[in-house]
Design an enzyme around this catalytic site. Structure first.
Site, short mmCIF file in Angstrom:
data_model
loop_
_atom_site.label_atom_id
_atom_site.label_comp_id
_atom_site.label_asym_id
_atom_site.label_seq_id
_atom_site.Cartn_x
_atom_site.Cartn_y
_atom_site.Cartn_z
N SER A 63 0.80 -1.24 0.00
CA SER A 63 0.00 0.00 0.00
C SER A 63 0.83 1.28 0.00
O SER A 63 0.30 2.36 -0.24
CB SER A 63 -0.93 0.03 1.22
OG SER A 63 -1.94 -0.93 1.06
N LYS A 66 0.56 3.40 -2.96
CA LYS A 66 -0.57 4.32 -3.15
C LYS A 66 -0.13 5.78 -3.13
O LYS A 66 -0.76 6.64 -3.75
CB LYS A 66 -1.63 4.08 -2.06
CG LYS A 66 -2.34 2.76 -2.25
CD LYS A 66 -3.17 2.35 -1.04
CE LYS A 66 -3.77 0.98 -1.28
NZ LYS A 66 -4.30 0.35 -0.06
N TYR A 190 -3.50 -2.32 -10.31
CA TYR A 190 -3.45 -2.15 -8.86
C TYR A 190 -2.56 -3.22 -8.20
O TYR A 190 -1.73 -2.92 -7.36
CB TYR A 190 -4.87 -2.20 -8.30
CG TYR A 190 -4.92 -2.15 -6.80
CD1 TYR A 190 -4.57 -0.99 -6.11
CD2 TYR A 190 -5.27 -3.28 -6.06
CE1 TYR A 190 -4.59 -0.95 -4.74
CE2 TYR A 190 -5.29 -3.24 -4.68
CZ TYR A 190 -4.94 -2.08 -4.02
OH TYR A 190 -4.96 -2.05 -2.65
N TYR A 240 -4.55 3.42 7.94
CA TYR A 240 -5.88 2.84 8.13
C TYR A 240 -6.49 3.35 9.44
O TYR A 240 -6.36 4.54 9.74
CB TYR A 240 -5.81 1.30 8.10
CG TYR A 240 -5.13 0.79 6.88
CD1 TYR A 240 -5.74 0.90 5.62
CD2 TYR A 240 -3.86 0.24 6.94
CE1 TYR A 240 -5.10 0.45 4.48
CE2 TYR A 240 -3.21 -0.22 5.80
CZ TYR A 240 -3.85 -0.11 4.58
OH TYR A 240 -3.22 -0.55 3.46
N VAL A 258 1.06 -3.60 3.90
CA VAL A 258 0.85 -4.86 4.57
C VAL A 258 2.08 -5.78 4.46
O VAL A 258 2.17 -6.80 5.14
CB VAL A 258 -0.44 -5.52 4.01
CG1 VAL A 258 -0.17 -6.20 2.70
CG2 VAL A 258 -1.07 -6.46 5.01
#
Lengths: 306, 306, 306, 306
Positions: A63, A66, A190, A240, A258
């Site tokens: 992630s 991103k 992705y 998160y 992660v």
């Protein structure tokens, strides 16, 4: 401040920790990673990099990617991106699908999965899946100044086979009219970005532009006001449902993955990459977070300090 | 940078805005406020205050008081406060009761109503309602260096009569065992703090300690690390479900109140109070937010700048 | 069909069950009840009552009272009652407050707590709390033909002291404008009705009118179409989030209470009261439910049979 | 009771209604249906069928098909089906994905989309998609005694192209391990069953077994206890979030479809099919529901009547 000593000390302290969290196991490639590893690298504006532990072992940035795709999409779409994705923390342990339904397919922010899938969909406009992947990889290589950075194809393939929940998110957003490209094309992009493999040292270099108002040496990757906006999103949404705690305890914008990595940025002062595969309850690296707390305490770095 | 000119310019620009949002009407005292007002005051470490517009008109600070009671409660309870209230953004347009139930009576953070009621409950320990109110008022007077600051009793009484939703929150937390004092005692304290009446000038002075690592002249109101934590909470949670947008567009920790006020802090540089009674969709001052965007753009102030 | 034998058999079978569920403990009066008890009484239109086990031991009927207050309120308000409470199953393990918020203070149906509080509020119109309690008790006495039926004052008092969650519901509905009387007055009525103390035999008699189209002997308690509506609500909403399972496994309209009782109605054929204090996961009597399944299997009774 | 007259009267009354609801438009085949149509057919155990209006015009039965596939799946799996799907009303206007997430991919009941997709997955075990479709069509033909009943391929194809939301549900359940066959295979079966095209007359005949304890003439389609269970599920879950209202106002187990049809069963007395394309707010046929209310009032039919 002897950053070299601080970095070594932290790596040493982390080596002796026994509670290391749990490695992500949803794909075999992540589950097989040795949980005893810990790496830390800090880049500073004078060009020096302080590193310790397994700072030269590549890992899956997941992630953290991103942040890079967001930079690209903001460059291409500007503020119009926010018609399709929000800028608010998700702040909900019952995570994403619930909110996605309540908010009619518009994800809360670009740093959760649903939001990053929309960002990938934006990058897919006028590009094939392969071209979009190349654009992302190319951007990270350019930011890090390292053409050897690449996607781990085994990880990408594994994600594509098992990513049913992300597939559900994508189909749901497609049903709501918020996805423009075919679901499988977008997911290919992705999953590929998540499978980018970097060492801590490479990741700290890739984050330089965020510490330097968008510019690395003479290369302008994005304008200064965009960097501030990206850092704001990292601070409010980067961990998160642990984003508030990271802001409270560390006080530095960061983005976790992660795979156990965290990229953290001290504006004008440092780009920091830390990695340890074991995760805490919110899906953020347990030792990575602890190391960042120690580092903030030892250096005094905080966006909330004068 | 000519702050005096900037402040005047912003006040003037705001005066000509036609879309001023909607004044809160849940109690008559708020509903009767003239929506055409706008005030701005900026305190700087050299002691100078730049003010414009209705900067000397008192208004109800409402939820901005949560910053001051939080400071007090952290001083008294330290980290143990977080057993009873969280530090994550609520990030949910379906707001607080839903989450309160899902999380068994533990509010998400101390800057939403449910969380501030827990903070009031902490301040009620070993104090009568009157003593707790005096402690809060005393702290704000001391922070601002102004013994004339007081609670508006008509507003406090009105809230007590009409605050059924807050009463529901309090009873719910009581049912879950997270409230220690009688509901009505806690609400009396909570509604009193919301009814504190300050001018922009007074509020900017009251916020000085947050810009100066906890210290005003020689008076230490709270230690430096607590200030950073409070600023982190303000940045991630200070504007309800508009917190992410405020961080993205303004980049400065702030706390809004339904009376139309905002307190914003630039660490080491400024304590800013802005006020305009009309609210936007998330319950934050519409012109207040716009003024803060302009101010950040004109001054370059941002915690995300180098 | 030898109902006498069936009733004895079921009571015997239940006596030997070892998994008896957990007695409700939120007030001492309920927590102190002996979990080994089991009672069953079946009234039939010819006037005969078949009873077994502890059918003559009084217990707290709790939520079963909602059927009686609903009958009263429908008589007084007719269809206008549904402006203030819905007629749909709540169907949600995250129960009532969430839905109450999403649906702006209008409870899903009159057989969950929030809905029954609205019904109590309706009965409070033009009556003092004492008069409303007398109306409810009087109705149950008349339905059962037994003037000795009474409220257990210790239970009512205990509920009033501890019922913070119901108080939260009431304040929330008050905030949304759906409660017309003062919260404490309504709760006094509501907690009193829950504290009605009946034996299985008395409860089976009190339910006769629901088996007989609203009429007991020559006394019309409510018209036939209202009875059908009440039975429909019992079938779809009478066992909280276990209502579907009760309809599926038993096929008879019923209403359970947290005291361990169940009132079940076979139209034209029987009014059944069963009681065993231990509760299953959804808050319904564990052995009571099992006994009803056995009874339905042995008698063939079901509203879904030809 | 002159059922012939009642049926004609209702059809006539419906013809003059001006508020006819809105036709579903998510696929062109449904959107093109003339909203002025209304059909009604009632089959009685003596074999007679009373019909009126457009009772011989075929329409897409959509979700009514869930009753037939449920019958098949219960026959093949028995109670073990309930490990994978619940038997409780969904009772939630924020519908299915929210609950699916909260309950880890186990749908609330087999009559909502997610639950019917699980049922289709069960029918796909050991069968190709084509074989499963043939099994479903074959069952409906046998129940109706009419080999001409068929799937409308244009509707099935349209659904397959546009059904992104159902695709999201399926992928989500797949992610949670509750789907055994490939998503696209299961959706092919599910969309085909929804595209079954029947007239009211055919549908009333197809429902005979549910009115007759599972048996049509000498053909046992399912045992009596299964029929009661299916009728219980229809009563509690057959009209989405309007199920409670249908039970309250009509009092007869029914299942609606987005094509505007309703199948309703009076045990031992009648199998009723009504159709009018315009839908009310909960997605149930507006005039179909109204016609059922009239019919229940005129005939006195109700499972809650003695």
């Amino acid at each position: 401040m002897d950053l070299s000593a601080i970095v070594s000390e932290i790596a040493e302290a982390m080596q002796s920790e026994t509670d290391r969290g749990a490695v992500a196991t949803y794909i075999p490639e992540l589950g097989a990673v040795d949980p005893d590893q810990f790496g830390l690298a800090i880049w500073q504006p004078d060009g020096e990099v302080f590193a310790a532990g397994d700072a030269d072992t590549p890992f899956s940035i997941q992630s953290i990617s991103k942040v890079f795709t967001l930079t690209l999409a903001m460059r291409e779409m500007g503020e119009s991106l926010w018609h399709r994705v929000g800028i608010e923390p998700s702040g909900n342990p019952f995570n994403s699908i619930v909110q996605l339904e309540a908010e009619h397919g518009k994800p809360r922010n670009p740093l959760i999965n649903a939001g990053a899938i929309i960002v990938a969909d934006c990058l897919a406009a006028g590009r094939s899946a392969g071209e979009a992947q190349a654009a992302v990889t190319g951007f990270v290589q350019r930011a890090a100044g390292d053409a050897s950075i690449a996607i781990n194809p085994a990880v990408a393939r594994s994600e594509l086979l098992t990513g049913q929940r992300n597939r559900a998110l994508a189909h749901f957003m497609s049903a709501e009219g918020n996805l423009r490209n075919p679901v499988e094309k977008v997911l290919e992009i992705y999953f590929a970005q998540c499978a980018l493999s970097l060492t801590c040292r490479q990741l700290a270099l890739a984050g330089r532009y965020l510490a330097m108002e968008g510019q690395v040496n003479d290369d302008v990757l994005t304008p200064p006001h965009r960097v501030r906006q990206i850092l704001a999103l990292m601070l409010t949404c980067g961990h998160y449902d642990g984003s508030g705690a990271f802001a409270y305890r560390v006080g530095i914008p960061g983005k976790s993955g992660v795979g156990g990595g965290i990229l953290a940025i001290v504006p004008g002062r440092a780009s920091i990459a830390v990695w340890s595969p074991g995760l805490g309850p919110n899906g953020n690296s347990l030792l990575g977070t602890r190391a960042m707390e120690l580092l903030a305490a030892r250096t005094g770095w905080s966006v909330f300090a004068p």
